[in-house]
Design a protein around this motif. Structure first.
Motif, short mmCIF file in Angstrom:
data_model
loop_
_atom_site.label_atom_id
_atom_site.label_comp_id
_atom_site.label_asym_id
_atom_site.label_seq_id
_atom_site.Cartn_x
_atom_site.Cartn_y
_atom_site.Cartn_z
N UNK A 114 6.60 -13.90 116.32
CA UNK A 114 8.03 -13.88 116.05
C UNK A 114 8.41 -12.64 115.24
N UNK A 129 11.18 -9.86 116.19
CA UNK A 129 12.18 -9.32 115.26
C UNK A 129 12.11 -7.79 115.23
N UNK A 154 15.62 -6.59 116.61
CA UNK A 154 16.64 -6.74 115.56
C UNK A 154 17.62 -5.57 115.54
N UNK A 190 25.23 -10.75 108.77
CA UNK A 190 25.23 -12.22 108.87
C UNK A 190 24.82 -12.66 110.28
N UNK A 245 23.12 -11.02 112.57
CA UNK A 245 21.72 -10.71 112.87
C UNK A 245 20.80 -11.75 112.24
N UNK A 246 21.07 -12.06 111.00
CA UNK A 246 20.28 -13.10 110.32
C UNK A 246 20.39 -14.42 111.08
N UNK A 247 21.61 -14.78 111.41
CA UNK A 247 21.84 -16.09 112.05
C UNK A 247 21.22 -16.16 113.45
N UNK A 300 18.51 -14.66 114.57
CA UNK A 300 17.06 -14.86 114.54
C UNK A 300 16.70 -16.23 113.96
N UNK A 301 17.53 -16.70 113.07
CA UNK A 301 17.27 -18.05 112.55
C UNK A 301 17.51 -19.09 113.65
N UNK A 343 14.67 -19.00 116.06
CA UNK A 343 13.52 -19.72 115.50
C UNK A 343 13.68 -21.22 115.67
N UNK A 344 14.88 -21.68 115.37
CA UNK A 344 15.13 -23.12 115.42
C UNK A 344 15.16 -23.66 116.85
N UNK A 353 18.79 -1.44 110.75
CA UNK A 353 19.09 -2.78 110.25
C UNK A 353 18.85 -2.78 108.74
N UNK A 409 18.72 -7.96 105.58
CA UNK A 409 18.68 -8.97 106.65
C UNK A 409 17.30 -9.61 106.71
N UNK A 452 16.74 -11.90 103.71
CA UNK A 452 17.46 -13.17 103.85
C UNK A 452 16.79 -14.06 104.88
N UNK A 453 16.34 -13.41 105.97
CA UNK A 453 15.70 -14.19 107.03
C UNK A 453 14.39 -14.80 106.54
N UNK A 494 3.26 -14.57 107.16
CA UNK A 494 3.14 -13.32 107.92
C UNK A 494 4.41 -12.50 107.84
#
Lengths: 191, 82
Positions: A28, A32, A36, A55, A57-59, A61-62, A65-66, B47, B51, B54-55, B69
């Motif tokens: 993973x 990223x 990303x 925000x 980009x973070x969301x 990838x989260x 993941x989910x 980037x 980010x 936070x991730x 990791x």
């Protein structure tokens, strides 16, 4: 127990790993690293707001993941992530477009417009490029903006762009033709 | 100092300044298509590291296995207890 992958393996980012493998490995991280920047750039230029792009980009990838369980193994990671990103950006736009975005410029005007290709698109310095692009994209409809940003990713085919935007590859070609005219017009006007 | 010599020197200095300015000014960037413009722009955009931080924090809250990791991938070093 399978060994931990110690080096980036970007071949994984193209799709051969199954979700379960990704959850339990460093892959993973490779996903990223590989995608990303493309996701952040799409969000940055689509929304025109660096903080919201972070925000998103973070969301994205989260969420990826989910929801690895819904990842279709035959799809490339990039198209799956782009799909999540586009949906997320559209949700963001839907909640604040009235305040922040110039939306739905008249697209019909570009149908018969002469293509202004007699001179190149020019910027004097690289540092002005970002602002010129932001200003130009502000004048385009969300659809044109999205199509241009996707086609700028040379890894995506017209078919994939059509799949991501819910239309045929031929429709993508036709709209891109007009979107390029609109971009060129506004970019030159922003000089 | 006569004014003629002074004017000549000023003119020469001005000429040299202009030459220097031309030499130090970057050539304009030219693109044939919007896609080329956007691709060049994309090269300039990184980037923000925020980010990834936070991730990492968010993934640390997720009910899944190892996330350590991430620290290595993101260049954040080892976390506590690693």
């Amino acid at each position: 127990m399978s060994p931990v992958v110690s080096e980036p393996d970007t071949t994984h980012a193209q799709g051969p790993l199954a979700p379960a493998e990704v959850l339990g490995s460093e892959a993973f991280g490779a996903v990223y690293q590989e995608h990303s920047q493309a996701i952040y750039y799409l969000a940055l230029r689509y929304l025109g707001d660096p903080e919201r792009a972070q925000d998103v980009t973070h969301d994205v990838f989260l969420k990826a993941w989910r929801h690895l369980g819904s990842y279709r193994h035959e799809a490339a990671w990039k198209t799956w992530l782009y799909r999540i990103a586009i949906n997320h950006c559209r949700n963001v736009v839907g909640s604040w477009s009235a305040r922040n975005l110039v939306s739905n410029a008249d697209e019909a005007v570009w149908e018969g417009a002469e293509a202004p290709t007699d001179s190149p698109l020019r910027v004097l310095e690289i540092k002005e490029l970002g602002e010129r692009i932001r200003s130009t994209l502000d004048h385009l409809s969300e659809e044109y903006r999205l199509l241009l940003l996707l086609v700028a990713d040379e890894r995506l085919s017209y078919e994939e762009i059509g799949e991501l935007t819910g239309q045929s590859a031929d429709a993508v070609r036709g709209k891109l033709h007009r979107a390029r005219k609109a971009f060129t017009h506004h970019f030159k006007a922003s000089a | 100092m006569n004014s003629e010599g002074h004017t000549f020197r000023n003119g020469k200095e001005e000429h040299l300044r202009r030459e220097e300015s031309v030499r130090s000014s970057p050539a304009p960037l030219e693109f044939d298509t919007p896609e080329q413009v956007l691709r060049r722009d994309r090269e300039e955009v990184a980037v923000p590291t925020e980010v990834a931080r936070r991730l990492e924090a968010s993934l640390g809250q997720e009910p899944v296995r190892r996330v350590s990791w991430w620290r290595r991938w993101l260049g954040l070093g080892r976390g506590k207890g690693e």
